[in-house]
Design a protein around this motif. Structure first.
Motif, PDB file in Angstrom:
ATOM      1  N   LEU A  57       6.623  12.630 -19.717  1.00 18.93           N
ATOM      2  CA  LEU A  57       6.351  11.313 -19.135  1.00 18.93           C
ATOM      3  C   LEU A  57       5.424  11.429 -17.922  1.00 18.93           C
ATOM      4  N   LEU A  58       5.646  12.425 -17.081  1.00 14.83           N
ATOM      5  CA  LEU A  58       4.760  12.652 -15.942  1.00 14.83           C
ATOM      6  C   LEU A  58       3.353  12.961 -16.445  1.00 14.83           C
ATOM      7  N   PHE A  59       3.250  13.851 -17.400  1.00 18.78           N
ATOM      8  CA  PHE A  59       1.953  14.191 -17.992  1.00 18.78           C
ATOM      9  C   PHE A  59       1.263  12.931 -18.516  1.00 18.78           C
ATOM     10  N   GLN A  60       2.006  12.083 -19.224  1.00 20.10           N
ATOM     11  CA  GLN A  60       1.434  10.865 -19.796  1.00 20.10           C
ATOM     12  C   GLN A  60       0.960   9.902 -18.708  1.00 20.10           C
ATOM     13  N   HIS A  61       1.729   9.765 -17.638  1.00 22.80           N
ATOM     14  CA  HIS A  61       1.316   8.890 -16.531  1.00 22.80           C
ATOM     15  C   HIS A  61      -0.004   9.379 -15.927  1.00 22.80           C
ATOM     16  N   LEU A  62      -0.111  10.688 -15.742  1.00 22.24           N
ATOM     17  CA  LEU A  62      -1.346  11.243 -15.180  1.00 22.24           C
ATOM     18  C   LEU A  62      -2.522  11.040 -16.127  1.00 22.24           C
ATOM     19  N   SER A 111      -0.153   9.489  -5.975  1.00 20.66           N
ATOM     20  CA  SER A 111       1.039   8.627  -5.907  1.00 20.66           C
ATOM     21  C   SER A 111       2.021   8.980  -7.019  1.00 20.66           C
ATOM     22  N   ILE A 112       1.505   9.199  -8.217  1.00 15.14           N
ATOM     23  CA  ILE A 112       2.363   9.563  -9.349  1.00 15.14           C
ATOM     24  C   ILE A 112       3.039  10.895  -9.076  1.00 15.14           C
ATOM     25  N   LEU A 113       2.265  11.884  -8.615  1.00  7.30           N
ATOM     26  CA  LEU A 113       2.839  13.201  -8.335  1.00  7.30           C
ATOM     27  C   LEU A 113       3.881  13.147  -7.223  1.00  7.30           C
ATOM     28  N   TYR A 114       3.582  12.419  -6.172  1.00  4.90           N
ATOM     29  CA  TYR A 114       4.508  12.352  -5.037  1.00  4.90           C
ATOM     30  C   TYR A 114       5.771  11.557  -5.351  1.00  4.90           C
ATOM     31  N   ASP A 115       5.693  10.620  -6.278  1.00  3.77           N
ATOM     32  CA  ASP A 115       6.848   9.780  -6.596  1.00  3.77           C
ATOM     33  C   ASP A 115       7.679  10.293  -7.768  1.00  3.77           C
ATOM     34  N   MET A 149       7.982  13.368  -0.064  1.00  4.12           N
ATOM     35  CA  MET A 149       7.819  13.858  -1.434  1.00  4.12           C
ATOM     36  C   MET A 149       9.017  13.518  -2.294  1.00  4.12           C
ATOM     37  N   GLY A 150       8.732  13.220  -3.565  1.00  2.00           N
ATOM     38  CA  GLY A 150       9.783  13.096  -4.560  1.00  2.00           C
ATOM     39  C   GLY A 150      10.226  14.491  -4.986  1.00  2.00           C
ATOM     40  N   GLN A 151      11.213  14.562  -5.858  1.00  2.00           N
ATOM     41  CA  GLN A 151      11.803  15.844  -6.239  1.00  2.00           C
ATOM     42  C   GLN A 151      10.813  16.791  -6.922  1.00  2.00           C
ATOM     43  N   VAL A 152       9.969  16.278  -7.798  1.00  2.00           N
ATOM     44  CA  VAL A 152       9.002  17.127  -8.488  1.00  2.00           C
ATOM     45  C   VAL A 152       8.049  17.768  -7.491  1.00  2.00           C
ATOM     46  N   MET A 153       7.540  16.979  -6.562  1.00  2.00           N
ATOM     47  CA  MET A 153       6.614  17.510  -5.569  1.00  2.00           C
ATOM     48  C   MET A 153       7.321  18.501  -4.649  1.00  2.00           C
ATOM     49  N   MET A 168       0.853  -1.175   0.000  1.00  2.00           N
ATOM     50  CA  MET A 168       0.000   0.000   0.000  1.00  2.00           C
ATOM     51  C   MET A 168       0.897   1.236   0.000  1.00  2.00           C
ATOM     52  N   HIS A 169       0.614   2.177  -0.865  1.00  2.00           N
ATOM     53  CA  HIS A 169       1.360   3.422  -0.938  1.00  2.00           C
ATOM     54  C   HIS A 169       1.035   4.253   0.305  1.00  2.00           C
ATOM     55  N   PRO A 170       2.006   4.977   0.870  1.00  2.00           N
ATOM     56  CA  PRO A 170       1.750   5.766   2.080  1.00  2.00           C
ATOM     57  C   PRO A 170       0.604   6.763   1.924  1.00  2.00           C
ATOM     58  N   LEU A 171       0.382   7.255   0.721  1.00  2.00           N
ATOM     59  CA  LEU A 171      -0.694   8.225   0.531  1.00  2.00           C
ATOM     60  C   LEU A 171      -2.064   7.599   0.684  1.00  2.00           C
ATOM     61  N   ASN A 172      -2.195   6.298   0.457  1.00  2.00           N
ATOM     62  CA  ASN A 172      -3.498   5.651   0.613  1.00  2.00           C
ATOM     63  C   ASN A 172      -3.987   5.749   2.057  1.00  2.00           C
ATOM     64  N   ALA A 173      -3.079   5.633   3.008  1.00  2.00           N
ATOM     65  CA  ALA A 173      -3.467   5.746   4.413  1.00  2.00           C
ATOM     66  C   ALA A 173      -3.908   7.178   4.720  1.00  2.00           C
TER      67      ALA A 173
END
Length: 135
Positions: free
Chosen positions: A44-49, A33-37, A80-84, A1-6
């Protein structure tokens, strides 16, 4: 489970009576999850979203769920990942001192979350009614 789900408080199993709600919440959690990671803010980020919302498209409920989840994640201090981190720092500059101001003005988390979406997911902001529309 991703931490954001909690943080987002998503149910672990789909509810048969609430498929639309489950889809919206699941999509919002996937988007967060995509944004935070993410390590880079690029095509590529745009495409994932876009892949997350490919079947339903962006709609007000999903954008509101993403905003709400983002606000909760900011309040909880989710890693947070670097983008976030970059988007958060830019948005926080507008809001003020992130560690002091929210204690006095809790609405600043919502404003910071909106700023992050302006940077990383502007189409979500437009769906929420904050973007320019052509009629």
């Amino acid at each position: 489970m991703h931490p954001l789900n909690a943080i987002y408080d998503l149910p672990s199993a789909p509810h048969e009576k609430e498929p639309y709600l489950q889809t919206t919440q699941s999509q919002a959690a996937d988007i967060l999850s995509i944004l935070y990671d993410a390590d880079t803010n690029d095509e590529l980020l745009f495409q994932h979203l876009q892949d997350v919302v490919r079947e339903t498209g962006w709609y007000e409920s999903i954008a509101a769920s993403v905003l709400n989840g983002l606000e909760n994640a900011l309040k909880a201090g989710a890693p947070m990942g670097q983008v976030m981190k970059d988007a958060y720092e830019k948005a926080a500059q507008v809001v003020g001192d992130v560690w002091e101001y929210p204690k006095e003005h809790p609405v600043s988390f919502a404003i910071t979350a909106l700023g992050i979406l302006v940077i990383l997911a502007p189409w979500a902001i437009e769906v929420l009614g904050f973007g320019a529309r052509s009629y």
